[in-house]
Design an enzyme around this catalytic site. Structure first.
Site, PDB file in Angstrom:
ATOM      1  N   ASP B  11      -9.889  -6.325  -6.770  1.00  0.00           N
ATOM      2  CA  ASP B  11      -9.184  -7.286  -5.929  1.00  0.00           C
ATOM      3  C   ASP B  11     -10.223  -8.182  -5.279  1.00  0.00           C
ATOM      4  O   ASP B  11     -11.213  -7.690  -4.736  1.00  0.00           O
ATOM      5  CB  ASP B  11      -8.380  -6.564  -4.840  1.00  0.00           C
ATOM      6  CG  ASP B  11      -7.157  -5.853  -5.411  1.00  0.00           C
ATOM      7  OD1 ASP B  11      -6.814  -6.103  -6.579  1.00  0.00           O
ATOM      8  OD2 ASP B  11      -6.549  -5.055  -4.681  1.00  0.00           O
ATOM      9  N   ASP B 130       5.144  -4.820  -9.794  1.00  0.00           N
ATOM     10  CA  ASP B 130       4.958  -3.805  -8.756  1.00  0.00           C
ATOM     11  C   ASP B 130       6.314  -3.159  -8.502  1.00  0.00           C
ATOM     12  O   ASP B 130       7.277  -3.845  -8.139  1.00  0.00           O
ATOM     13  CB  ASP B 130       4.446  -4.436  -7.451  1.00  0.00           C
ATOM     14  CG  ASP B 130       3.042  -5.010  -7.593  1.00  0.00           C
ATOM     15  OD1 ASP B 130       2.369  -4.668  -8.585  1.00  0.00           O
ATOM     16  OD2 ASP B 130       2.627  -5.797  -6.717  1.00  0.00           O
TER      17      ASP B 130
END
Lengths: 201, 256
Positions: B11, B130
């Site tokens: 990330d 997700d």
């Protein structure tokens, strides 16, 4: 960049990225130039046709830029040329992906879709088994991103094979012409080494 | 035969790699291009860089980050986070990404998937899905719903149905993250994986919850083509090479 670095023209055939191909060739020691220039194709020592888009869309773009004949001439003359992914598939006569579109036809036969027994696209690393008469291709692992593949080649080419729901053609070579279904530029040190060997042809 | 792909995920916020738990509490984990090079040397099969910048300035730096990574990396590179339009995808591909993952924007406007697939090909078009377990069962739906905006918003959309629709629209791969497991190191959500993998024919990357090689074997057996992990690599518990050694002894075919 040293003046002795091999000069490579990379054909800009589409909208998608050629950054990976440019970076990979630089790592292999080449001086790279993106181009759509016909004269350049005919005369440059090394030419790369990267894999971008579909069989039909890539052929269409090459036709629009009047690059098909110069490329075929290069290939027929045996000039150092690297064809990647869809670029490699264009060596064949046709593809199931784009019915009715003619490829370069240097290799008889048709490119077809992987069987339903495997997930497509084929994304990932597959093992490469080269024929004994290969001079550039070596065994190892290469990275693939494709839904279509060729199953056989004519005997005037040396080939390497992989397996995904059955044997398929991973790459072909003839003299200084190298066609890869996989992406050498994304195949880590094995792939960069392959590019280096091609540049030494 | 294809090998199982091991994919470190990084990330990136404002040009630095960060990692948190359930997308929160981000902490600094290093320089993107240096980590990319390290992971390639260790034998990573592919890398995912997700932009989690909170500001437009941070997002502006991401394209530059991708360029720097591309110069050093000879592996497939997926990026996403903040991709809102087909032009964003084009810009990141031009900077050197090979695949673009789309998450919230695809839920808001599903046509972005077909737009990216038509323009650049399905092999560039990744749905980042997700999924979180529903708080209470819904009749006729799977146990999971899609969450967006870094897990902050539960949409009520059925995760399995959404996966199928995304593939029909042109997604060439699904990066499936269990929101419940992300960063917890408690193992992948295997039921979720089985449900999604059996519903679609494109490759699935399992994400969220990896702690041990055994977790990865479970995910691959559940149908995943690739396993993604962040914490176990960033925290130094495993190198990719060490992990692959262990996976090989557990009978997984890996590239070494």
């Amino acid at each position: 960049m040293s003046s002795s670095a091999p000069r490579v023209s990379v054909l800009q055939t589409g909208v998608a990225n050629i950054a990976s191909v440019l970076a990979g060739l630089k790592k292999a020691g080449a001086e790279v130039t993106p181009t759509q220039n016909i004269a350049s194709i005919a005369n440059d020592p090394f030419v790369v046709l990267p894999g971008v888009g579909t069989f039909g869309s890539t052929m269409q773009t090459l036709l629009e830029h009047r690059l098909v004949e110069p490329l075929k001439e290069r290939l027929n003359a045996g000039a150092p040329t690297l064809l990647v992914c869809v670029g490699f598939q264009l060596l064949f006569e046709q593809s199931e992906e784009s019915p009715g579109v003619e490829g370069f036809g240097l290799i008889p036969g048709r490119v077809s879709r992987f069987p339903d027994t495997v997930r497509t696209p084929q994304f990932g690393w597959n093992s490469i088994s080269p024929d004994e008469d290969c001079a550039i291709l070596e065994s190892g692992f290469a990275y693939f991103a494709n839904s279509y593949r060729a199953e056989t080649v004519s005997s005037d080419w040396s080939a390497a094979y992989s397996d995904n729901g059955g044997r398929f053609v991973a790459a072909v070579e003839r003299g200084s012409i190298l066609g890869c279904q996989f992406h050498p530029e994304l195949s880590s040190s094995w792939g960069i080494n392959l590019l280096t060997k091609w540049l030494q042809r | 035969m294809l090998t199982a792909r091991i994919i470190p995920c990084l990330d990136v916020r404002d040009g630095r790699v960060v990692k948190g738990v359930r997308f929160q509490g981000l902490r600094d984990a290093g320089c993107p291009e240096e980590l990319a090079e390290t992971y390639e040397a260790q034998g990573a099969d592919e890398l995912v860089f997700l932009d989690v910048s909170a500001t437009p300035e941070g997002r502006g730096t991401h394209r530059h980050t991708i360029q720097k990574i591309r110069d050093r990396l000879s592996l497939p590179l997926t990026t996403g986070g903040g991709v809102r339009a087909v032009e964003d995808a084009g810009s990141l591909l031009e900077a050197g990404a090979d695949k673009i993952s789309v998450n919230t924007a695809a839920v808001d406007q599903p046509s972005i998937l077909s737009d990216i697939a038509e323009r650049f090909g399905s092999q560039c078009c990744i749905l980042a899905l997700d999924a979180a377990e529903r708080s209470s069962p819904v009749e006729g739906a799977s146990a999971w719903e899609v969450v967006v905006r870094s897990g902050k918003v539960r949409t009520g959309i059925d995760a399995v149905t959404w996966a199928k629709e995304a593939v029909e629209r042109g997604a060439g791969e699904i990066l499936l993250t269990s929101w419940d497991r992300d960063g917890t190191r408690s193992g992948y959500d295997l039921e979720l994986l089985r449900a999604v993998c059996s519903a679609i024919k494109v490759p699935v990357i399992a994400s969220g919850g990896a702690d041990t090689p055994a977790h990865m074997v479970e995910a691959l057996e559940a149908g995943a083509d690739a396993v993604l992990a962040a914490s176990i690599f960033h925290d130094g518990d495993y190198t990719v090479a060490g992990l692959k050694e262990e996976l090989a002894t557990l009978g997984v075919r890996v590239r070494k």
